[in-house]
Design a protein around this motif. Sequence first.
Motif, mmCIF file in Angstrom:
data_model
loop_
_atom_site.group_PDB
_atom_site.id
_atom_site.type_symbol
_atom_site.label_atom_id
_atom_site.label_comp_id
_atom_site.label_asym_id
_atom_site.label_seq_id
_atom_site.Cartn_x
_atom_site.Cartn_y
_atom_site.Cartn_z
ATOM 1 N N GLY A 100 -50.358 51.924 -35.548
ATOM 2 C CA GLY A 100 -49.500 51.013 -34.800
ATOM 3 C C GLY A 100 -49.190 51.427 -33.373
ATOM 4 N N ARG A 101 -49.721 52.558 -32.931
ATOM 5 C CA ARG A 101 -49.466 52.996 -31.558
ATOM 6 C C ARG A 101 -50.042 51.985 -30.569
ATOM 7 N NH1 ARG A 101 -51.330 59.108 -32.485
ATOM 8 N NH2 ARG A 101 -49.349 59.885 -33.295
ATOM 9 N N ILE A 102 -49.342 51.817 -29.454
ATOM 10 C CA ILE A 102 -49.828 50.958 -28.378
ATOM 11 C C ILE A 102 -49.985 51.835 -27.143
ATOM 12 C CG2 ILE A 102 -49.359 48.968 -26.901
ATOM 13 C CD1 ILE A 102 -47.641 47.830 -29.140
ATOM 14 N N ALA A 103 -51.180 51.808 -26.563
ATOM 15 C CA ALA A 103 -51.463 52.609 -25.370
ATOM 16 C C ALA A 103 -51.866 51.683 -24.227
ATOM 17 C CB ALA A 103 -52.586 53.611 -25.655
ATOM 18 N N ASP A 104 -51.543 52.093 -23.010
ATOM 19 C CA ASP A 104 -51.926 51.325 -21.828
ATOM 20 C C ASP A 104 -53.417 51.475 -21.550
ATOM 21 O OD1 ASP A 104 -49.336 50.532 -21.398
ATOM 22 O OD2 ASP A 104 -48.914 52.036 -19.869
ATOM 23 N N VAL A 114 -35.998 57.467 -21.299
ATOM 24 C CA VAL A 114 -36.851 57.627 -22.487
ATOM 25 C C VAL A 114 -38.050 56.695 -22.413
ATOM 26 C CG1 VAL A 114 -36.956 57.235 -24.989
ATOM 27 C CG2 VAL A 114 -35.066 58.538 -24.002
ATOM 28 N N VAL A 115 -37.821 55.423 -22.060
ATOM 29 C CA VAL A 115 -38.929 54.467 -21.980
ATOM 30 C C VAL A 115 -39.899 54.875 -20.875
ATOM 31 C CG1 VAL A 115 -39.544 52.062 -21.524
ATOM 32 C CG2 VAL A 115 -37.597 52.575 -22.970
ATOM 33 N N ARG A 116 -39.361 55.312 -19.728
ATOM 34 C CA ARG A 116 -40.235 55.723 -18.626
ATOM 35 C C ARG A 116 -40.989 57.009 -18.927
ATOM 36 N NH1 ARG A 116 -37.454 54.545 -12.792
ATOM 37 N NH2 ARG A 116 -37.979 52.346 -12.772
ATOM 38 N N GLY A 117 -40.438 57.861 -19.765
ATOM 39 C CA GLY A 117 -41.070 59.144 -20.062
ATOM 40 C C GLY A 117 -42.073 59.098 -21.196
ATOM 41 N N ALA A 118 -42.161 57.963 -21.870
ATOM 42 C CA ALA A 118 -43.062 57.852 -23.017
ATOM 43 C C ALA A 118 -44.505 57.682 -22.552
ATOM 44 C CB ALA A 118 -42.650 56.670 -23.889
ATOM 45 N N THR A 119 -45.408 58.402 -23.187
ATOM 46 C CA THR A 119 -46.829 58.240 -22.860
ATOM 47 C C THR A 119 -47.420 57.067 -23.624
ATOM 48 O OG1 THR A 119 -47.408 59.839 -24.565
ATOM 49 C CG2 THR A 119 -47.191 60.656 -22.307
ATOM 50 N N LEU A 120 -46.824 56.733 -24.765
ATOM 51 C CA LEU A 120 -47.196 55.539 -25.517
ATOM 52 C C LEU A 120 -45.980 54.630 -25.504
ATOM 53 C CD1 LEU A 120 -48.920 57.254 -28.549
ATOM 54 C CD2 LEU A 120 -50.048 56.053 -26.673
ATOM 55 N N ILE A 121 -46.166 53.382 -25.859
ATOM 56 C CA ILE A 121 -45.068 52.426 -25.812
ATOM 57 C C ILE A 121 -44.219 52.594 -27.070
ATOM 58 C CG2 ILE A 121 -44.506 49.977 -25.786
ATOM 59 C CD1 ILE A 121 -47.205 49.667 -24.239
ATOM 60 N N PRO A 122 -42.967 53.055 -26.887
ATOM 61 C CA PRO A 122 -42.140 53.309 -28.064
ATOM 62 C C PRO A 122 -41.420 52.066 -28.556
ATOM 63 C CG PRO A 122 -40.942 53.950 -26.111
ATOM 64 C CD PRO A 122 -42.304 53.458 -25.655
ATOM 65 N N PRO A 123 -41.323 51.884 -29.894
ATOM 66 C CA PRO A 123 -40.433 50.846 -30.406
ATOM 67 C C PRO A 123 -38.996 51.348 -30.276
ATOM 68 C CG PRO A 123 -41.521 51.985 -32.207
ATOM 69 C CD PRO A 123 -42.073 52.551 -30.929
ATOM 70 N N PRO A 124 -37.977 50.478 -30.369
ATOM 71 C CA PRO A 124 -36.599 50.924 -30.179
ATOM 72 C C PRO A 124 -36.130 52.006 -31.134
ATOM 73 C CG PRO A 124 -36.725 48.574 -29.967
ATOM 74 C CD PRO A 124 -38.079 49.035 -30.446
ATOM 75 N N ARG A 125 -36.562 51.992 -32.389
ATOM 76 C CA ARG A 125 -36.064 53.026 -33.317
ATOM 77 C C ARG A 125 -36.415 54.439 -32.852
ATOM 78 N NH1 ARG A 125 -33.070 51.192 -37.210
ATOM 79 N NH2 ARG A 125 -33.462 49.129 -38.041
ATOM 80 N N LEU A 129 -43.030 43.457 -24.830
ATOM 81 C CA LEU A 129 -44.356 43.029 -25.276
ATOM 82 C C LEU A 129 -44.214 42.019 -26.405
ATOM 83 C CD1 LEU A 129 -46.163 46.472 -25.408
ATOM 84 C CD2 LEU A 129 -46.087 44.839 -23.539
ATOM 85 N N PRO A 130 -45.060 40.997 -26.405
ATOM 86 C CA PRO A 130 -45.003 40.020 -27.493
ATOM 87 C C PRO A 130 -45.518 40.649 -28.784
ATOM 88 C CG PRO A 130 -46.840 39.546 -26.030
ATOM 89 C CD PRO A 130 -46.081 40.690 -25.424
ATOM 90 N N GLY A 131 -45.055 40.142 -29.893
ATOM 91 C CA GLY A 131 -45.508 40.637 -31.182
ATOM 92 C C GLY A 131 -44.402 40.587 -32.200
ATOM 93 N N PRO A 132 -44.720 40.960 -33.431
ATOM 94 C CA PRO A 132 -43.739 40.857 -34.508
ATOM 95 C C PRO A 132 -42.610 41.884 -34.403
ATOM 96 C CG PRO A 132 -45.737 41.899 -35.304
ATOM 97 C CD PRO A 132 -46.013 41.461 -33.894
ATOM 98 N N HIS A 133 -42.836 42.979 -33.678
ATOM 99 C CA HIS A 133 -41.825 44.023 -33.524
ATOM 100 C C HIS A 133 -41.499 44.172 -32.051
ATOM 101 C CE1 HIS A 133 -42.609 45.030 -37.669
ATOM 102 N NE2 HIS A 133 -43.886 45.137 -37.384
ATOM 103 N N ALA A 134 -40.253 44.452 -31.749
ATOM 104 C CA ALA A 134 -39.848 44.633 -30.361
ATOM 105 C C ALA A 134 -40.472 45.911 -29.811
ATOM 106 C CB ALA A 134 -38.326 44.716 -30.261
ATOM 107 N N ARG A 135 -41.229 45.781 -28.730
ATOM 108 C CA ARG A 135 -41.825 46.916 -28.033
ATOM 109 C C ARG A 135 -41.559 46.719 -26.555
ATOM 110 N NH1 ARG A 135 -45.893 49.063 -31.429
ATOM 111 N NH2 ARG A 135 -45.348 51.180 -31.585
ATOM 112 N N PHE A 136 -41.282 47.803 -25.840
ATOM 113 C CA PHE A 136 -40.924 47.727 -24.442
ATOM 114 C C PHE A 136 -41.798 48.655 -23.619
ATOM 115 C CE2 PHE A 136 -37.415 46.431 -27.015
ATOM 116 C CZ PHE A 136 -36.946 45.294 -26.383
ATOM 117 N N ASP A 137 -42.185 48.194 -22.441
ATOM 118 C CA ASP A 137 -43.129 48.910 -21.592
ATOM 119 C C ASP A 137 -42.537 49.008 -20.189
ATOM 120 O OD1 ASP A 137 -45.381 49.955 -20.370
ATOM 121 O OD2 ASP A 137 -46.681 48.263 -20.849
#
Length: 162
Positions: A105-109, A38-49, A82-90
């Motif tokens: 709130g989307r994070i893009a590479d 799921v993390v590898r298939g995401a085009t944007l950086i997904p939060p865990p939820r 990724l650092p920040g107030p919410h857990a995000r994984f890349d």
Amino acid sequence: MTIIPDKSPVARRRDGASAALRGVGLRLTGPRRLVLEVVRGATLIPPPRPCTRWCVPAARVSLGTVYRNLRLLVAQGLVKELPGPHARFDCNLSEHHHFTCLACGRIADVAGRLTEPHSRALVSRVASSGGFSVTHHRIEFYGRCAACRRKGRGRAARRPPP
């Protein structure tokens, strides 16, 4: 002559996730493989939820299982947190930066090559001006993404982290 059909993107992701997990000596469990896929298939950086929402239909995976597996994948170098107030994984381990939409709130590479040679020059100036030895750096861009601009969302609702 035998013709082998090309695998679907999902099958390639599954094979790649399995090989990556085995490559670092991790046991190949269904939830672990699914979280990495799921993390590898995401085009944007997904939060865990959202990661959990995508995992649950395929296999009953709890939020705790998602977090535990994400932390294990970070420890093994397969994913970055990724650092920040919410857990995000890349899962993009290449040299790159991020753009965060202040409206949604989307994070893009942002490809590292887009910021070169300017970021190298900046690192050099920072190092020489302060006598630092810079080991790595991160550049973050903030604004509104194209989707939010099209929707006409007003001024940014969120402020960048300090």
